[in-house]
Scaffold this motif. Structure first.
Motif, mmCIF file in Angstrom:
data_model
loop_
_atom_site.group_PDB
_atom_site.id
_atom_site.type_symbol
_atom_site.label_atom_id
_atom_site.label_comp_id
_atom_site.label_asym_id
_atom_site.label_seq_id
_atom_site.Cartn_x
_atom_site.Cartn_y
_atom_site.Cartn_z
ATOM 1 N N ASP A 83 0.844 -1.213 0.000
ATOM 2 C CA ASP A 83 0.000 0.000 0.000
ATOM 3 C C ASP A 83 0.869 1.249 0.000
ATOM 4 O OD1 ASP A 83 -2.327 -1.429 -0.065
ATOM 5 O OD2 ASP A 83 -2.641 -1.394 2.098
ATOM 6 N N GLU A 84 1.937 1.191 0.755
ATOM 7 C CA GLU A 84 2.850 2.344 0.854
ATOM 8 C C GLU A 84 3.496 2.622 -0.506
ATOM 9 O OE1 GLU A 84 4.271 5.429 2.851
ATOM 10 O OE2 GLU A 84 2.827 3.996 3.662
ATOM 11 N N ILE A 85 3.919 1.546 -1.190
ATOM 12 C CA ILE A 85 4.591 1.699 -2.491
ATOM 13 C C ILE A 85 3.663 2.357 -3.516
ATOM 14 C CG2 ILE A 85 5.531 0.407 -4.482
ATOM 15 C CD1 ILE A 85 6.522 -1.704 -2.494
ATOM 16 N N ILE A 86 2.378 1.938 -3.503
ATOM 17 C CA ILE A 86 1.478 2.441 -4.565
ATOM 18 C C ILE A 86 0.698 3.691 -4.137
ATOM 19 C CG2 ILE A 86 1.219 0.231 -5.763
ATOM 20 C CD1 ILE A 86 -1.599 0.089 -4.407
ATOM 21 N N LYS A 87 0.913 4.120 -2.870
ATOM 22 C CA LYS A 87 0.134 5.265 -2.353
ATOM 23 C C LYS A 87 0.260 6.492 -3.268
ATOM 24 C CE LYS A 87 1.471 7.433 1.343
ATOM 25 N NZ LYS A 87 2.017 7.563 2.664
ATOM 26 N N ASP A 88 1.482 6.836 -3.609
ATOM 27 C CA ASP A 88 1.686 8.031 -4.430
ATOM 28 C C ASP A 88 1.774 7.721 -5.920
ATOM 29 O OD1 ASP A 88 1.732 9.620 -2.171
ATOM 30 O OD2 ASP A 88 3.834 9.104 -1.797
ATOM 31 N N ASP A 89 1.742 6.446 -6.255
ATOM 32 C CA ASP A 89 1.886 6.061 -7.662
ATOM 33 C C ASP A 89 1.044 4.807 -7.931
ATOM 34 O OD1 ASP A 89 2.688 5.648 -10.205
ATOM 35 O OD2 ASP A 89 4.788 5.188 -9.756
ATOM 36 N N PRO A 90 -0.293 4.981 -7.979
ATOM 37 C CA PRO A 90 -1.171 3.808 -8.119
ATOM 38 C C PRO A 90 -0.931 3.022 -9.402
ATOM 39 C CG PRO A 90 -2.455 5.826 -7.752
ATOM 40 C CD PRO A 90 -1.027 6.243 -7.915
ATOM 41 N N ASP A 91 -0.324 3.684 -10.408
ATOM 42 C CA ASP A 91 -0.103 2.989 -11.690
ATOM 43 C C ASP A 91 1.301 2.399 -11.803
ATOM 44 O OD1 ASP A 91 -2.633 3.654 -12.509
ATOM 45 O OD2 ASP A 91 -1.992 5.574 -13.351
ATOM 46 N N ARG A 92 1.973 2.309 -10.679
ATOM 47 C CA ARG A 92 3.360 1.839 -10.741
ATOM 48 C C ARG A 92 3.469 0.420 -11.310
ATOM 49 N NH1 ARG A 92 7.814 2.135 -6.000
ATOM 50 N NH2 ARG A 92 9.335 0.771 -6.982
ATOM 51 N N PHE A 93 2.464 -0.394 -11.014
ATOM 52 C CA PHE A 93 2.467 -1.757 -11.556
ATOM 53 C C PHE A 93 1.199 -1.986 -12.377
ATOM 54 C CE2 PHE A 93 4.777 -1.951 -7.508
ATOM 55 C CZ PHE A 93 6.015 -2.333 -7.994
ATOM 56 N N ASP A 94 1.336 -2.735 -13.457
ATOM 57 C CA ASP A 94 0.157 -3.101 -14.243
ATOM 58 C C ASP A 94 -0.523 -4.315 -13.619
ATOM 59 O OD1 ASP A 94 0.703 -1.163 -16.309
ATOM 60 O OD2 ASP A 94 2.359 -2.471 -16.912
ATOM 61 N N VAL A 95 0.318 -5.224 -13.148
ATOM 62 C CA VAL A 95 -0.210 -6.479 -12.597
ATOM 63 C C VAL A 95 0.528 -6.809 -11.309
ATOM 64 C CG1 VAL A 95 -0.562 -8.947 -13.037
ATOM 65 C CG2 VAL A 95 -0.654 -7.340 -14.928
ATOM 66 N N VAL A 96 -0.246 -7.230 -10.320
ATOM 67 C CA VAL A 96 0.355 -7.679 -9.059
ATOM 68 C C VAL A 96 -0.087 -9.129 -8.847
ATOM 69 C CG1 VAL A 96 0.505 -7.288 -6.571
ATOM 70 C CG2 VAL A 96 0.212 -5.339 -8.118
ATOM 71 N N ILE A 97 0.883 -10.005 -8.652
ATOM 72 C CA ILE A 97 0.564 -11.419 -8.397
ATOM 73 C C ILE A 97 0.855 -11.693 -6.920
ATOM 74 C CG2 ILE A 97 1.042 -13.820 -9.045
ATOM 75 C CD1 ILE A 97 0.396 -12.515 -11.584
ATOM 76 N N LEU A 98 -0.129 -12.256 -6.227
ATOM 77 C CA LEU A 98 0.055 -12.616 -4.825
ATOM 78 C C LEU A 98 0.177 -14.131 -4.730
ATOM 79 C CD1 LEU A 98 -2.913 -10.512 -3.336
ATOM 80 C CD2 LEU A 98 -0.557 -9.756 -3.650
ATOM 81 N N ASP A 99 1.223 -14.604 -4.095
ATOM 82 C CA ASP A 99 1.394 -16.050 -3.883
ATOM 83 C C ASP A 99 1.139 -16.319 -2.397
ATOM 84 O OD1 ASP A 99 2.095 -18.730 -4.189
ATOM 85 O OD2 ASP A 99 4.245 -18.341 -3.940
ATOM 86 N N THR A 100 0.144 -17.146 -2.088
ATOM 87 C CA THR A 100 -0.190 -17.391 -0.676
ATOM 88 C C THR A 100 0.470 -18.671 -0.170
ATOM 89 O OG1 THR A 100 -2.102 -18.869 -0.873
ATOM 90 C CG2 THR A 100 -2.513 -16.525 -1.234
ATOM 91 N N SER A 101 0.376 -18.871 1.131
ATOM 92 C CA SER A 101 0.765 -20.169 1.692
ATOM 93 C C SER A 101 -0.384 -21.148 1.436
ATOM 94 C CB SER A 101 1.048 -20.031 3.190
ATOM 95 O OG SER A 101 -0.074 -19.522 3.829
ATOM 96 N N PRO A 102 -0.152 -22.452 1.628
ATOM 97 C CA PRO A 102 -1.263 -23.401 1.480
ATOM 98 C C PRO A 102 -2.238 -23.233 2.647
ATOM 99 C CG PRO A 102 0.838 -24.551 1.858
ATOM 100 C CD PRO A 102 1.118 -23.088 1.957
#
Ligand code: SF4
Ligand code: SF4
Length: 312
Positions: A165-184
């Motif tokens: 959230d901190e990374i994208i706070k001032d730059d919401p378009d910084r990434f086109d795609v975010v992939i989240l890998d969870t634990s099982p």
């Protein structure tokens, strides 16, 4: 494809060892190959290994601190109020004695610290794990790691999501795609990551265990009201593919695609170069390569359909 707003895709699975990290990493690589700015967040904090599959290393280590109560005996009146109000019973209080914290049970809620009438509890902290950030082969990585002997994995995931959230706070378009890998599993840190996502991809395998755990994780995904489609990994295992896929369809479970057993996938694992990476020298006519390609095409179609639905 270049998306306008970052899309968050969560790759998860009720059961360990189904290949969700393999899928998360290769999806990240395929999005990058198409010119997208990609962030991969490794929330499998007890076993973070996305960076290994990408042949990267852990960098920019940051401690994750966690509250722990410290009793100041010179101030404590031994009233026992803190222990009486501690829901997880993490403070042992015997009449006329100072309370003793049992840190393994402490949730870090800080209630004892706030209610002590004598201000005899100090806010101390301990390190329960670490986060790392790095960039490997054009993919940004945020990784969480739980310290061995610690149990509060959700706090590491919360920190990762807070960092994001901190990374994208001032730059919401910084990434086109975010992939989240969870634990099982289907526990609270998996829930936190699924909750953050626009689309959820549970990865399973064609076994009885795979099916039971898939149904459990789908229950959680549906409780969170998230759109989901399944990847069946190792689908050619012992010839159960068709029967397994038929069963999923009968349960109205949407399928994104399936990946058969393939030596190229094993090889890519061993050398730490993702199958879909341009440098992997993978056979483009191989079963694994073609399966991932198909899955990616289906995913793009799914994203576009969803986007159109949201616009109309
Ligand atoms: S509430 Fe404060 S004063 Fe009372 S037992 Fe706990 S630490 Fe001591
Ligand atoms: S922080 Fe919360 S859980 Fe931990 S000892 Fe205090 S009241 Fe109990």
């Amino acid at each position: 494809m270049n998306t306008k707003k970052s899309k968050i895709i969560c790759v998860t699975g009720g059961k360990g060892g189904t290949g969700k990290t393999l899928c998360a990493v290769n999806l990240a690589v395929m999005f990058k190959n198409e010119g997208n700015k990609v962030l991969l967040i490794d929330g499998d904090v007890e076993n973070p290994n996305t960076y290994l599959l990408l042949n990267g290393s852990l960098e920019k280590k940051k401690d994750v601190p966690f509250f722990k109560p410290k009793i100041i005996e010179s101030k404590c009146s031994k009233c026992g109020l803190c222990a009486q109000n501690c829901a997880p019973h993490a403070l042992l209080h015997i009449t006329d004695s100072f309370p003793i914290p049992i840190l393994a049970l402490c949730s870090g809620c800080q209630l004892c610290y706030k209610i002590c009438p004598e201000e005899a509890i100090e806010a101390d902290s301990k390190v329960i794990g670490w986060t790392y950030s790095t960039k490997v082969n054009g993919i940004s990585l945020l990784i969480g790691e739980l310290k061995p002997t610690e149990a509060r994995s959700a706090a590491i995931v919360e920190t990762l999501l807070g960092d994001f959230d901190e990374i994208i706070k001032d730059d919401p378009d910084r990434f086109d795609v975010v992939i989240l890998d969870t634990s099982p599993g289907a526990h609270c840190d998996v829930e936190a990551l699924i909750n953050k996502a626009d689309l959820v991809i549970p990865v399973t395998e064609p076994t009885r265990f795979g099916k039971l755990d898939l149904i459990r994780i789908i229950e959680l995904i549906e409780l969170l009201n998230k759109d989901h489609r399944v990847i069946v990994n190792r689908s050619s295992l012992l010839g159960f593919r068709d029967e397994f896929i038929k069963e999923l369809k009968e349960k109205n479970i949407m399928i994104l695609g399936d990946i058969p057993l393939d030596d190229d996938i094993v090889h890519s694992y061993c050398i730490g170069v993702p199958l879909m990476d341009g440098n992997s020298k993978t056979d483009k006519n191989g079963k694994g390569y073609k399966a991932f390609k198909r899955i990616f095409e289906n995913l793009i179609e799914w994203m576009e359909t969803k986007e159109q639905g949201e616009r109309s």
